[in-house]
Design a protein around this motif. Structure first.
Motif, PDB file in Angstrom:
ATOM      1  N   GLN A   1       0.847  -1.195   0.000  1.00 27.13           N
ATOM      2  CA  GLN A   1       0.000   0.000   0.000  1.00 27.13           C
ATOM      3  C   GLN A   1       0.885   1.249   0.000  1.00 27.13           C
ATOM      4  OE1 GLN A   1      -3.255  -0.093   2.803  1.00 27.13           O
ATOM      5  NE2 GLN A   1      -3.096   2.102   3.109  1.00 27.13           N
ATOM      6  N   GLY A   2       0.533   2.178  -0.843  1.00 25.85           N
ATOM      7  CA  GLY A   2       1.306   3.422  -0.894  1.00 25.85           C
ATOM      8  C   GLY A   2       2.452   3.369  -1.896  1.00 25.85           C
ATOM      9  N   ALA A   3       2.698   2.194  -2.475  1.00 26.42           N
ATOM     10  CA  ALA A   3       3.817   2.073  -3.430  1.00 26.42           C
ATOM     11  C   ALA A   3       3.537   2.877  -4.699  1.00 26.42           C
ATOM     12  CB  ALA A   3       4.059   0.610  -3.785  1.00 26.42           C
ATOM     13  N   GLY A   4       2.252   3.027  -4.993  1.00 20.61           N
ATOM     14  CA  GLY A   4       1.888   3.756  -6.210  1.00 20.61           C
ATOM     15  C   GLY A   4       1.155   2.881  -7.220  1.00 20.61           C
ATOM     16  N   LYS A   5       0.551   1.789  -6.747  1.00 24.02           N
ATOM     17  CA  LYS A   5      -0.131   0.856  -7.664  1.00 24.02           C
ATOM     18  C   LYS A   5      -1.266   1.510  -8.440  1.00 24.02           C
ATOM     19  CE  LYS A   5      -1.307  -2.157  -4.675  1.00 24.02           C
ATOM     20  NZ  LYS A   5      -0.559  -1.480  -3.611  1.00 24.02           N
ATOM     21  N   THR A   6      -2.143   2.197  -7.712  1.00 23.13           N
ATOM     22  CA  THR A   6      -3.330   2.752  -8.374  1.00 23.13           C
ATOM     23  C   THR A   6      -2.928   3.840  -9.369  1.00 23.13           C
ATOM     24  OG1 THR A   6      -4.580   2.244  -6.389  1.00 23.13           O
ATOM     25  CG2 THR A   6      -5.593   3.782  -7.935  1.00 23.13           C
ATOM     26  N   THR A   7      -2.038   4.709  -8.934  1.00 26.11           N
ATOM     27  CA  THR A   7      -1.533   5.761  -9.818  1.00 26.11           C
ATOM     28  C   THR A   7      -0.883   5.137 -11.050  1.00 26.11           C
ATOM     29  OG1 THR A   7      -1.019   7.001  -7.811  1.00 26.11           O
ATOM     30  CG2 THR A   7      -0.057   7.813  -9.855  1.00 26.11           C
ATOM     31  N   THR A   8      -0.066   4.114 -10.831  1.00 24.20           N
ATOM     32  CA  THR A   8       0.655   3.474 -11.937  1.00 24.20           C
ATOM     33  C   THR A   8      -0.313   2.750 -12.878  1.00 24.20           C
ATOM     34  OG1 THR A   8       2.581   3.201 -10.509  1.00 24.20           O
ATOM     35  CG2 THR A   8       2.538   1.878 -12.506  1.00 24.20           C
TER      36      THR A   8
ATOM     37  N   GLU B   1     -12.683   4.061  -5.571  1.00 19.04           N
ATOM     38  CA  GLU B   1     -13.045   5.390  -6.083  1.00 19.04           C
ATOM     39  C   GLU B   1     -11.840   6.091  -6.712  1.00 19.04           C
ATOM     40  OE1 GLU B   1     -15.966   7.177  -6.446  1.00 19.04           O
ATOM     41  OE2 GLU B   1     -16.711   5.141  -6.154  1.00 19.04           O
ATOM     42  N   GLN B   2     -10.702   5.944  -6.057  1.00 25.88           N
ATOM     43  CA  GLN B   2      -9.467   6.561  -6.578  1.00 25.88           C
ATOM     44  C   GLN B   2      -9.163   6.018  -7.979  1.00 25.88           C
ATOM     45  OE1 GLN B   2      -5.943   5.613  -4.301  1.00 25.88           O
ATOM     46  NE2 GLN B   2      -4.599   6.713  -5.718  1.00 25.88           N
ATOM     47  N   LEU B   3      -9.320   4.700  -8.127  1.00 28.50           N
ATOM     48  CA  LEU B   3      -9.040   4.106  -9.443  1.00 28.50           C
ATOM     49  C   LEU B   3     -10.019   4.638 -10.478  1.00 28.50           C
ATOM     50  CD1 LEU B   3      -7.250   2.140 -11.078  1.00 28.50           C
ATOM     51  CD2 LEU B   3      -9.005   0.402 -10.691  1.00 28.50           C
TER      52      LEU B   3
ATOM     53  N   THR C   1       8.596   3.448  -8.638  1.00 27.80           N
ATOM     54  CA  THR C   1       7.890   4.728  -8.555  1.00 27.80           C
ATOM     55  C   THR C   1       8.673   5.761  -7.750  1.00 27.80           C
ATOM     56  OG1 THR C   1       6.717   4.086  -6.556  1.00 27.80           O
ATOM     57  CG2 THR C   1       5.642   3.580  -8.645  1.00 27.80           C
ATOM     58  N   LYS C   2       8.234   6.985  -7.838  1.00 29.25           N
ATOM     59  CA  LYS C   2       8.743   8.110  -7.043  1.00 29.25           C
ATOM     60  C   LYS C   2      10.229   8.383  -7.297  1.00 29.25           C
ATOM     61  CE  LYS C   2       5.153   6.840  -3.833  1.00 29.25           C
ATOM     62  NZ  LYS C   2       4.613   6.698  -2.513  1.00 29.25           N
ATOM     63  N   LEU C   3      10.634   8.154  -8.531  1.00 29.64           N
ATOM     64  CA  LEU C   3      12.021   8.474  -8.881  1.00 29.64           C
ATOM     65  C   LEU C   3      12.238   9.974  -9.009  1.00 29.64           C
ATOM     66  CD1 LEU C   3      13.437   5.765 -11.285  1.00 29.64           C
ATOM     67  CD2 LEU C   3      14.260   6.445  -9.046  1.00 29.64           C
ATOM     68  N   ASP C   4      11.158  10.739  -8.900  1.00 28.81           N
ATOM     69  CA  ASP C   4      11.301  12.192  -8.879  1.00 28.81           C
ATOM     70  C   ASP C   4      11.711  12.675  -7.483  1.00 28.81           C
ATOM     71  OD1 ASP C   4       8.681  11.078  -8.423  1.00 28.81           O
ATOM     72  OD2 ASP C   4       7.925  13.100  -8.130  1.00 28.81           O
ATOM     73  N   GLY C   5      11.732  11.778  -6.514  1.00 27.37           N
ATOM     74  CA  GLY C   5      12.141  12.151  -5.157  1.00 27.37           C
ATOM     75  C   GLY C   5      13.655  12.277  -5.037  1.00 27.37           C
TER      76      GLY C   5
ATOM     77  N   ALA D   1       9.480   3.663 -14.935  1.00 26.29           N
ATOM     78  CA  ALA D   1       9.797   4.474 -13.771  1.00 26.29           C
ATOM     79  C   ALA D   1       8.699   5.512 -13.597  1.00 26.29           C
ATOM     80  CB  ALA D   1      11.137   5.169 -13.976  1.00 26.29           C
ATOM     81  N   GLY D   2       8.226   5.664 -12.369  1.00 27.68           N
ATOM     82  CA  GLY D   2       7.266   6.725 -12.056  1.00 27.68           C
ATOM     83  C   GLY D   2       8.040   7.980 -11.709  1.00 27.68           C
ATOM     84  N   VAL D   3       7.718   9.091 -12.381  1.00 31.35           N
ATOM     85  CA  VAL D   3       8.514  10.300 -12.172  1.00 31.35           C
ATOM     86  C   VAL D   3       7.687  11.518 -11.752  1.00 31.35           C
ATOM     87  CG1 VAL D   3      10.403   9.564 -13.664  1.00 31.35           C
ATOM     88  CG2 VAL D   3       8.482  10.811 -14.651  1.00 31.35           C
ATOM     89  N   SER D   4       6.414  11.313 -11.490  1.00 33.01           N
ATOM     90  CA  SER D   4       5.611  12.376 -10.877  1.00 33.01           C
ATOM     91  C   SER D   4       4.283  11.778 -10.431  1.00 33.01           C
ATOM     92  CB  SER D   4       5.380  13.545 -11.837  1.00 33.01           C
ATOM     93  OG  SER D   4       4.131  13.410 -12.498  1.00 33.01           O
ATOM     94  N   GLU D   5       3.532  12.583  -9.665  1.00 35.41           N
ATOM     95  CA  GLU D   5       2.216  12.123  -9.229  1.00 35.41           C
ATOM     96  C   GLU D   5       1.217  12.176 -10.366  1.00 35.41           C
ATOM     97  OE1 GLU D   5       1.281  13.038  -4.699  1.00 35.41           O
ATOM     98  OE2 GLU D   5       1.779  14.856  -5.820  1.00 35.41           O
ATOM     99  N   LYS D   6       1.568  12.906 -11.405  1.00 32.23           N
ATOM    100  CA  LYS D   6       0.605  13.145 -12.488  1.00 32.23           C
ATOM    101  C   LYS D   6       0.454  11.928 -13.389  1.00 32.23           C
ATOM    102  CE  LYS D   6       0.934  18.098 -12.538  1.00 32.23           C
ATOM    103  NZ  LYS D   6       2.357  18.520 -12.443  1.00 32.23           N
TER     104      LYS D   6
END
Ligand code: GDP
Length: 296
Positions: A109-116, A146-148, A248-252, A273-278
């Motif tokens: 949880q929180g890894a970024g699955k839904t966003t990804t 709902e987020q998905l 994910t979160k390689l923009d950090g 690679a995930g590079v932003s929340e967008k």
């Protein structure tokens, strides 16, 4: 190449000018610096040890070509070995199956699955011209469903409803059925994650995997997790035949050493690679560029 290195490494590279060979004596300091750089990048210790030993073995006795110093030659070997360990070439999503191609998203949880999931939907629509459906198997958190729904709409994909009173396997089967009848090319299955590895969660995702026969099982992992990423990766690798990783979160701020650890532990290629929340913050993973970042 030297410009991507830490000051210390660059200085050592300079000191070693004029020596014709890589020897135990002249590479010791360099290897120590490489080890430090990897540890600072949060690569897990056993992975660092393995890596440095491999580099040393490859490097010793090598003649240094042309105007290179042993330092530069060693840095070349380190960079190549880093890139090779993290995977060479580009590997996009495998869709070579009878549609709908099912992609299972796994991770804490929180890894970024839904966003990804939504980012991948967008990628598959725009770059691969596919018709994409998403579904959430997270029956513990209605907010996740709902987020998905929200991010799927942003991606321009379609979303299949699910609810907390259903079983994840039943949800996935219904979604596959819907996808087949409505000619979707791809079904992305988002799953529940826990804050830590948990037996019940692993059992559930294993059952889900067995029921949906995914063409891709992607492990989504937060680059900021650093050293802990190794244990998470081990647990998911034991539970599932992973086919790829999304970091994910390689923009950090992290130097992204988790890439090396996770790749080594799972053997699966790092695909994205995930590079932003967008929603458009997803890039095809570039191992060579990432090698430079890890060395700092
Ligand atoms: P899940 O619990 O695994 O489904 O994780 P979420 O998709 O809900 O993501 C958790 C948080 O991380 C959210 O606030 C996301 O916006 C954020 N996030 C996901 N991927 C990235 C990324 O690549 N970069 C950044 N900066 N944030 C991300």
């Amino acid at each position: 190449m030297a410009s991507a290195l830490s000051d210390k490494l660059s200085r050592l590279v300079k000191q070693m000018r004029g020596q014709a060979r890589i020897t135990e004596d002249n590479v010791q300091d360099m290897l120590r610096e490489v080890r430090m750089a990897l540890l600072e990048a949060d690569v897990a210790l056993p992975v660092v040890r393995d890596f440095v030993a491999r580099v040393k073995e490859k490097a010793l006795g090598q003649e240094v070509m042309g105007s290179l110093s042993p330092g530069q030659a060693l840095v070349g070997i380190v960079n190549r070995e880093l890139a090779a360990t993290m995977g060479e070439g580009v590997s996009d999503i495998n869709l070579a199956t009878q549609p709908p191609a099912v992609i299972l998203m796994a991770g804490l949880q929180g890894a970024g699955k839904t966003t990804t999931t939504a980012k991948l939907a967008k990628h598959l629509i725009e770059k691969r011209k596919k018709k994409v459906l998403t579904v959430s198997g997270d029956v513990y958190r209605p907010a996740a469903i709902e987020q998905l729904k929200t991010v799927t709409a942003q991606a321009g994909a379609e979303w299949f409803p699910s609810s907390p009173d259903q079983k994840p396997v039943d949800i996935a089967r219904a979604a596959i059925d819907h996808a087949r009848k409505n000619y979707f090319d791809v079904l992305l299955v988002d799953t529940a994650g826990r804050l830590a590895i948990d037996e019940a969660m692993m059992k559930e995702i294993k059952e889900l995997h067995a029921a949906v026969h995914p063409v891709e099982t992607l492990f989504v992992v937060d680059a900021m997790q650093g050293q802990d990423a190794v244990n998470t990766a081990k647990a998911f690798k034991e539970a599932l035949p992973l086919t790829g990783i999304v970091l994910t979160k390689l923009d950090g701020d992290s130097r992204g050493g988790a890439a090396l650890s996770v790749r080594q532990v799972t053997g699966a290629p790092i695909k994205f690679a995930g590079v932003s929340e967008k929603i458009d913050g997803l890039e095809v993973f570039d191992a060579e560029r990432h090698a430079g970042r890890i060395l700092g």
